[in-house]
Enzyme design. Structure first.
Site, short mmCIF file in Angstrom:
data_model
loop_
_atom_site.label_atom_id
_atom_site.label_comp_id
_atom_site.label_asym_id
_atom_site.label_seq_id
_atom_site.Cartn_x
_atom_site.Cartn_y
_atom_site.Cartn_z
N ASP A 143 -2.64 9.79 0.44
CA ASP A 143 -1.52 10.21 -0.40
C ASP A 143 -1.72 9.63 -1.78
O ASP A 143 -2.31 8.54 -1.93
CB ASP A 143 -0.19 9.71 0.18
CG ASP A 143 0.22 10.44 1.45
OD1 ASP A 143 -0.13 11.63 1.58
OD2 ASP A 143 0.89 9.83 2.29
N ASP A 150 1.00 18.06 1.54
CA ASP A 150 2.43 17.86 1.79
C ASP A 150 3.27 18.82 0.95
O ASP A 150 4.26 19.38 1.43
CB ASP A 150 2.84 16.42 1.46
CG ASP A 150 2.16 15.39 2.33
OD1 ASP A 150 1.73 15.74 3.45
OD2 ASP A 150 2.05 14.23 1.88
#
EC number: 3.4.23.36
Length: 158
Positions: free
Chosen positions: A112, A128
Site C-alpha cells: 500500500d 483498492d
C-alpha cells in the site's frame, strides 16, 4: 467482452507498476509528500484486508479471491454481455482483486502507498481504488436495475 478483460489487465498493470515503483523508491514506513497536508506516498506492507483486518490469514485470502474471481468471470459472461455498465464495474473489481492477489501470492502481503493526509484513512493502493469504484458502480447499477424492474411491474399492474 474482451475489452473488459483488457480494462482489468490495464488496472493490474498500473497497480503492479505503482507498487514496484513504491518498493524501489520509498523505504518501508517512510513518507514522500506529494501535496503537503493533502496527499503523500507511504510504503506500507499490509498482511490483512481493508483496515488490516484478518492479518496474516493468507490461505483465507487465496480461497476468497479465487472464488470472487470465478464469480466475476461467470457474471461477466452471463450478465455483463447484456449491460456495459455492469460489465465495466465487474472489470474494475476483477482488476483490483487480481492486483492484490498477486501481492499476496508472491510477497505474503499487499503493498500500500497512497495516503490521504487531510483525513484519518488507511493507506491504500490502485487495486483498492479499483475495487472500491467497481463496487460503488455495481451498487448504482443494482439500484437502478431494481428501480427499473419495480417501475415495469408498477406499469404492468395498471
Amino acid at each position: 467482452m474482451l475489452i473488459y478483460y483488457i480494462i482489468s489487465l490495464i488496472i493490474v498493470g498500473i497497480d503492479q507498476l505503482t507498487k514496484y515503483l513504491t518498493v524501489q523508491n520509498i523505504p518501508l514506513h517512510e513518507t514522500l509528500e506529494v501535496i503537503p497536508s493533502v496527499l503523500s506516498f507511504t510504503y506500507h506492507q499490509n498482511t490483512g484486508a481493508a483496515w488490516s483486518i484478518l492479518e496474516g490469514q493468507m490461505i483465507f485470502f487465496y480461497i476468497v479471491t479465487l472464488i470472487v474471481v470465478g464469480v466475476i468471470i461467470y457474471y461477466m459472461h452471463t450478465q455483463g454481455k447484456n449491460d456495459k455498465f455492469f460489465a465495466f464495474s465487474l472489470s474494475l473489481i476483477l482488476g483490483g482483486a487480481i492486483g492484490n492477489f498477486i501481492d499476496r501470492l508472491f510477497l505474503q502481503y499487499v503493498v500500500d502507498m497512497i495516503r490521504v493526509e487531510f483525513i484519518d484513512f488507511p493507506i491504500f493502493n490502485v487495486a483498492d481504488m479499483s475495487l472500491t469504484v467497481g463496487v460503488a458502480l455495481m451498487l448504482i447499477y443494482l439500484f437502478f436495475d431494481e428501480w427499473k424492474e419495480y417501475r415495469q411491474k408498477k406499469v404492468g399492474t395498471k
